[in-house]
Write an enzyme that holds these catalytic residues in place. Structure first.
Site, mmCIF file in Angstrom:
data_model
loop_
_atom_site.group_PDB
_atom_site.id
_atom_site.type_symbol
_atom_site.label_atom_id
_atom_site.label_comp_id
_atom_site.label_asym_id
_atom_site.label_seq_id
_atom_site.Cartn_x
_atom_site.Cartn_y
_atom_site.Cartn_z
ATOM 1 N N GLU A 104 0.728 -1.151 -0.201
ATOM 2 C CA GLU A 104 -0.047 0.007 0.045
ATOM 3 C C GLU A 104 0.895 1.339 -0.018
ATOM 4 O O GLU A 104 1.878 1.150 0.545
ATOM 5 C CB GLU A 104 -0.890 0.182 1.344
ATOM 6 C CG GLU A 104 -2.159 -0.518 0.982
ATOM 7 C CD GLU A 104 -3.184 0.406 0.455
ATOM 8 O OE1 GLU A 104 -2.531 1.130 -0.531
ATOM 9 O OE2 GLU A 104 -4.438 0.503 0.405
ATOM 10 N N ASP A 108 -4.666 4.843 5.973
ATOM 11 C CA ASP A 108 -5.287 6.151 6.734
ATOM 12 C C ASP A 108 -6.156 5.480 7.601
ATOM 13 O O ASP A 108 -6.076 5.379 8.912
ATOM 14 C CB ASP A 108 -5.943 6.911 5.655
ATOM 15 C CG ASP A 108 -6.389 8.135 6.068
ATOM 16 O OD1 ASP A 108 -6.285 8.379 7.304
ATOM 17 O OD2 ASP A 108 -6.935 8.873 5.164
ATOM 18 N N LYS A 136 -0.746 6.468 8.747
ATOM 19 C CA LYS A 136 -1.162 7.758 9.580
ATOM 20 C C LYS A 136 -1.491 7.241 10.952
ATOM 21 O O LYS A 136 -1.917 6.158 11.296
ATOM 22 C CB LYS A 136 -2.449 8.312 9.096
ATOM 23 C CG LYS A 136 -2.175 9.046 7.599
ATOM 24 C CD LYS A 136 -3.540 9.986 7.280
ATOM 25 C CE LYS A 136 -3.363 10.416 5.772
ATOM 26 N NZ LYS A 136 -4.394 11.091 5.463
ATOM 27 N N PHE A 157 -3.276 15.318 5.341
ATOM 28 C CA PHE A 157 -3.417 14.790 3.906
ATOM 29 C C PHE A 157 -2.138 15.162 3.174
ATOM 30 O O PHE A 157 -1.509 16.152 3.044
ATOM 31 C CB PHE A 157 -4.435 15.640 2.928
ATOM 32 C CG PHE A 157 -4.765 15.201 1.469
ATOM 33 C CD1 PHE A 157 -5.611 14.048 1.429
ATOM 34 C CD2 PHE A 157 -4.519 16.036 0.648
ATOM 35 C CE1 PHE A 157 -5.775 13.606 0.241
ATOM 36 C CE2 PHE A 157 -4.644 15.709 -0.839
ATOM 37 C CZ PHE A 157 -5.346 14.452 -0.998
ATOM 38 N N VAL A 158 -1.565 14.127 2.398
ATOM 39 C CA VAL A 158 -0.247 14.106 1.648
ATOM 40 C C VAL A 158 -0.299 13.782 0.096
ATOM 41 O O VAL A 158 -1.372 12.818 -0.066
ATOM 42 C CB VAL A 158 0.598 13.093 2.405
ATOM 43 C CG1 VAL A 158 1.047 13.871 3.727
ATOM 44 C CG2 VAL A 158 -0.044 11.837 2.718
ATOM 45 N N ASP A 164 -2.433 10.746 -4.773
ATOM 46 C CA ASP A 164 -3.067 11.794 -5.598
ATOM 47 C C ASP A 164 -3.717 12.703 -4.828
ATOM 48 O O ASP A 164 -4.205 12.890 -3.734
ATOM 49 C CB ASP A 164 -4.256 11.171 -6.650
ATOM 50 C CG ASP A 164 -5.216 10.498 -6.196
ATOM 51 O OD1 ASP A 164 -5.297 9.996 -5.074
ATOM 52 O OD2 ASP A 164 -6.507 11.108 -6.420
ATOM 53 N N ARG A 170 0.431 12.401 -8.834
ATOM 54 C CA ARG A 170 1.073 11.336 -8.557
ATOM 55 C C ARG A 170 2.381 11.115 -8.995
ATOM 56 O O ARG A 170 3.274 10.692 -8.371
ATOM 57 C CB ARG A 170 0.360 10.244 -9.322
ATOM 58 C CG ARG A 170 -1.191 9.957 -8.815
ATOM 59 C CD ARG A 170 -1.880 8.659 -9.393
ATOM 60 N NE ARG A 170 -3.061 8.531 -9.091
ATOM 61 C CZ ARG A 170 -3.773 8.050 -7.925
ATOM 62 N NH1 ARG A 170 -3.232 7.654 -7.067
ATOM 63 N NH2 ARG A 170 -5.107 7.673 -8.027
HETATM 64 P P1 IMP Z 1 -7.723 4.076 4.099
HETATM 65 O O1 IMP Z 1 -8.793 2.846 3.499
HETATM 66 O O2 IMP Z 1 -8.788 5.063 4.768
HETATM 67 O O3 IMP Z 1 -6.640 3.366 4.725
HETATM 68 O O4 IMP Z 1 -7.354 4.665 2.723
HETATM 69 C C1 IMP Z 1 -6.635 4.145 1.862
HETATM 70 C C2 IMP Z 1 -6.401 4.550 0.673
HETATM 71 O O5 IMP Z 1 -6.998 6.090 0.392
HETATM 72 C C3 IMP Z 1 -4.779 4.861 0.313
HETATM 73 O O6 IMP Z 1 -4.442 3.643 -0.309
HETATM 74 C C4 IMP Z 1 -4.806 6.092 -0.583
HETATM 75 O O7 IMP Z 1 -4.991 5.677 -2.014
HETATM 76 C C5 IMP Z 1 -5.926 6.852 -0.127
HETATM 77 N N1 IMP Z 1 -5.432 7.828 0.682
HETATM 78 C C6 IMP Z 1 -5.341 7.937 2.008
HETATM 79 N N2 IMP Z 1 -4.845 9.167 2.779
HETATM 80 C C7 IMP Z 1 -4.348 9.947 1.685
HETATM 81 C C8 IMP Z 1 -3.734 10.992 1.560
HETATM 82 O O8 IMP Z 1 -3.424 11.644 2.666
HETATM 83 N N3 IMP Z 1 -3.466 11.537 0.204
HETATM 84 C C9 IMP Z 1 -3.832 10.752 -0.903
HETATM 85 N N4 IMP Z 1 -4.356 9.582 -0.954
HETATM 86 C C10 IMP Z 1 -4.844 8.869 0.481
HETATM 87 MG MG MG Z 2 -3.774 3.036 -1.961
#
Ligand code: IMP
Ligand code: MG
Length: 187
Positions: A104, A108, A136, A157-158, A164, A170
């Site tokens: 991954e 987040d 995170k 947010f990064v 992206d 990207r």
């Molecule tokens: P999660 O399901 O919330 O853990 O997030 C998963 C996906 O969301 C990651 O694999 C990223 O593709 C996208 N994502 C999460 N946080 C960020 C961010 O800060 N910037 C850009 N994409 C993010």
């Molecule tokens: Mg991802």
């Protein structure tokens, strides 16, 4: 290297440089090489975000390996997760009896990797581990460890290095962090 980026009125600052990323990837790969000596893992990238990290990581990997991809959607074009994960592309490989390493870009909320874990475990892999370049801090929805973590970061947010903002940026070589949020909507 650009220290500050302005995108649609939002301000981003340089956060993790390409050199720092490169060094950390070497360390992660060294651990993976030691842990998987004599085995042939399948690296499973989660599209789209992980494609750059995966390609840099496996070029530091010295054990025989295979790759495959899942494509998930959870964010749409927003900066905050919708909380819903859907599978847009399934795997092509056979998971049964294999050593699987899910790759991954960032964990987040943890929803995406929890979703992936369920799908892969159904197929009875020999082993299943997770590697994420970023994690995170303070994730509420994760009840299992991420085995290899590049950097633990605050809940900002990064963007860049695969990550992206409304599908763009990207291709930035370094990772940038949102500092000042404007009122503009992503285009
Ligand atoms: P999660 O399901 O919330 O853990 O997030 C998963 C996906 O969301 C990651 O694999 C990223 O593709 C996208 N994502 C999460 N946080 C960020 C961010 O800060 N910037 C850009 N994409 C993010
Ligand atoms: Mg991802």
């Amino acid at each position: 290297m650009t220290e500050l980026l302005r995108i649609n009125g939002d301000m981003f600052e340089l956060f993790i440089t390409e050199e720092q990323i490169r060094e950390r990837i070497k360390e992660l790969a060294a651990r993976i090489n030691a842990d998987y000596a004599g085995r042939v893992p399948i690296f499973i990238g989660v599209l789209n975000g992980s494609f750059i990290f995966l390609s840099d990581l496996i070029r530091e990997v010295t054990v025989d390996c295979e790759i495959d991809f899942f494509k998930l959607s959870s964010y749409g074009d927003a900066k905050i997760s919708s909380g819903q994960v859907t599978l847009l592309k399934d795997l092509n490989c056979q998971v049964f009896g294999r050593d699987i390493i899910v790759v991954e870009d960032i964990v987040d909320s943890g929803l995406s990797i929890a979703f992936i874990k369920k799908i892969i475990e159904k197929e009875n892999p020999k082993s299943l581990k997770f590697v994420s370049l970023l994690l995170k801090k303070g994730i509420p929805k994760l009840d299992f460890p991420v085995d290899y973590i590049g950097f633990e970061i605050p809940q900002d947010f990064v963007i860049g290095y695969g990550l992206d903002y409304a599908q763009k940026v990207r291709n930035l070589k370094s990772i940038y962090r949102l500092t000042v949020q404007g009122t503009a909507k992503p285009e």
